[in-house]
Each structure stands twice: as structure tokens, then as C-alpha cells.
Write a protein that holds these residues in place. Sequence first.
Motif, mmCIF file in Angstrom:
data_model
loop_
_atom_site.group_PDB
_atom_site.id
_atom_site.type_symbol
_atom_site.label_atom_id
_atom_site.label_comp_id
_atom_site.label_asym_id
_atom_site.label_seq_id
_atom_site.Cartn_x
_atom_site.Cartn_y
_atom_site.Cartn_z
ATOM 1 N N LEU A 59 9.395 -2.494 -4.880
ATOM 2 C CA LEU A 59 9.085 -1.332 -4.060
ATOM 3 C C LEU A 59 7.639 -1.338 -3.567
ATOM 4 O O LEU A 59 7.352 -0.913 -2.449
ATOM 5 N N VAL A 60 6.722 -1.772 -4.432
ATOM 6 C CA VAL A 60 5.295 -1.820 -4.097
ATOM 7 C C VAL A 60 4.718 -3.128 -4.610
ATOM 8 O O VAL A 60 5.290 -3.776 -5.498
ATOM 9 N N GLY A 61 3.550 -3.518 -4.087
ATOM 10 C CA GLY A 61 2.925 -4.766 -4.493
ATOM 11 C C GLY A 61 2.362 -4.752 -5.908
ATOM 12 O O GLY A 61 2.681 -5.629 -6.717
ATOM 13 N N PRO A 62 1.503 -3.755 -6.241
ATOM 14 C CA PRO A 62 0.940 -3.716 -7.599
ATOM 15 C C PRO A 62 2.031 -3.563 -8.655
ATOM 16 O O PRO A 62 3.046 -2.897 -8.421
ATOM 17 N N GLN A 63 1.809 -4.149 -9.831
ATOM 18 C CA GLN A 63 2.821 -4.127 -10.889
ATOM 19 C C GLN A 63 2.542 -3.088 -11.977
ATOM 20 O O GLN A 63 3.428 -2.368 -12.394
ATOM 21 N N PHE A 67 -1.755 3.486 -9.443
ATOM 22 C CA PHE A 67 -2.490 4.758 -9.324
ATOM 23 C C PHE A 67 -3.740 4.585 -8.489
ATOM 24 O O PHE A 67 -3.977 5.337 -7.532
ATOM 25 N N HIS A 68 -4.556 3.593 -8.823
ATOM 26 C CA HIS A 68 -5.869 3.462 -8.185
ATOM 27 C C HIS A 68 -5.804 2.881 -6.781
ATOM 28 O O HIS A 68 -6.738 3.080 -5.990
ATOM 29 N N SER A 69 -4.716 2.180 -6.438
ATOM 30 C CA SER A 69 -4.618 1.622 -5.092
ATOM 31 C C SER A 69 -3.716 2.432 -4.169
ATOM 32 O O SER A 69 -3.864 2.355 -2.939
ATOM 33 N N LEU A 70 -2.791 3.224 -4.719
ATOM 34 C CA LEU A 70 -1.802 3.929 -3.899
ATOM 35 C C LEU A 70 -1.757 5.432 -4.157
ATOM 36 O O LEU A 70 -1.848 6.226 -3.214
ATOM 37 N N GLY A 122 9.089 4.548 2.709
ATOM 38 C CA GLY A 122 9.164 3.491 1.704
ATOM 39 C C GLY A 122 9.605 4.001 0.348
ATOM 40 O O GLY A 122 10.676 4.575 0.192
ATOM 41 N N ALA A 123 8.739 3.824 -0.644
ATOM 42 C CA ALA A 123 9.034 4.288 -2.006
ATOM 43 C C ALA A 123 8.512 5.701 -2.253
ATOM 44 O O ALA A 123 8.451 6.154 -3.393
#
Length: 228
Positions: free
Chosen positions: A58-62, A68-71, A99-100
Motif C-alpha cells: 500500500l505504501v513504500g515505507p515498511q 508516521f514521519h514520512s506520511l 490510495g491507502a
Amino acid sequence: MAEININAADILGAASKAGRRLKDNTVQDEGFKAATDQARVLAYYLTLLVKWNKSMNLVGPQGWEQVFHSLIIDSLHLADFLDSLELPANPVTLDLGAGAGLPGIPLRTLWQAGDYRLVESREKRCIFMRTALRMMKLPRTDVFQGRAEKIPAETLPADLILSKAFMPWKELLEFVKPMLAPQGRIVILSNDPAPSEQDLDDPGYELEDSMQYKAGDKVHYFWCLRRM
């Protein structure tokens, strides 16, 4: 694999680390009254997002802290930015290419003015968002599955349209004109500063406001364009 377990204290700590505080600006008698309630609901969303992300990308960070800090941090700043605009008391908002559910679902935890519609064409992402909304019980927030140009006419015009990489911004201005109320606003989430007057060559819009902030080690921007 360890069970994902994010709680309200984790969210409050992450917000503090980012120099942000959750504040009580939700609608009276609806939704969540305290920062701890908001943090609890955000923790549920993040838990679900990280869990589903393992199989659905759904998103790049895992990791949840990366997410939290990027999105998620975008939504905290966006709530403040929307409060600064002279919107109608009960605005109709369209979130194009949701998106998500970012920034929309965490945004609605903090900013609950009017009706909010998450617009997304991909079925699996719509299933994820509806699952999250059903459990989070966010007021006056729903999902439209389909192409943006197929949004039912009875839900238009919109007072506010949000776009995060939905399409290039110059194309977006023309695309949303049939959807947007007179004096309606478009807020664009971007990695680039707001356009200059020379770049904004569409006489149907003016740049009303902009904002920049740090998200991790990057600078993010909001632009608000008002329809003339």
C-alpha cells in the motif's frame, strides 16, 4: 513474525518527536474529543496499514515509525493548514487518488469539518479504506470507488479538493473545474514550492496560501489555489 501492536502512547511520542502535538479541533459532539482519543484511533489505522502493507504494498515505507514521519505527519500539518482557510462551515471535500487513505483518513481523525469523500479507482485500496473507516468510526467520511470524472453529480460541487500526486497540477486545474464550486479551493500536497504568478497562467485560479514543513529529512509543501 511478531504481532504489530501500536498504541496511543506510541503515537503521542512520535508526534512529540516530530515537534507536533495532537490538538482537540474535532467537531463538537462528534468524533474524538481528546488528543489521547485521536492518538488511539491513529494507532489503529497505522496498525492496520502496516499489517496490510506486507501483502498489498500500500505504501513504500515498511515500519510504522517510517510511515508516521514520512506520511502521517502530512495529515497533522494539513489539519492546521485547512483550519487557516476561509472554508464554508460544512465543506464538501473530495480527496482524489486517495490510495491507502493518505492523507485523508488520519486527517479526518483531527479535522472533521463537513463531508469528506475518498476517491480511488483501485478495488483493493478501497477495501482497505472501508475496513479502516468501519473500525475507526470517522464521521461523514466515505469512499467512492471509481474514476474521479464518474463522481455522482448529486455529491457536487465540492468546496475543497485535495490532490497528492493525482496528476500534474496544471492538468489538475482544468480537470477539476466541473467539480469545483465558485470560490472553491484546491489544496495540492507537493515536494515542490508553490508556483509563481508567472507559472500560474490559468486566470481562473489564484494562489491563496502556501505552507512548508519538515517531514523526516525532507521538506514538504501545501499550496491552496482558489477558483476565481
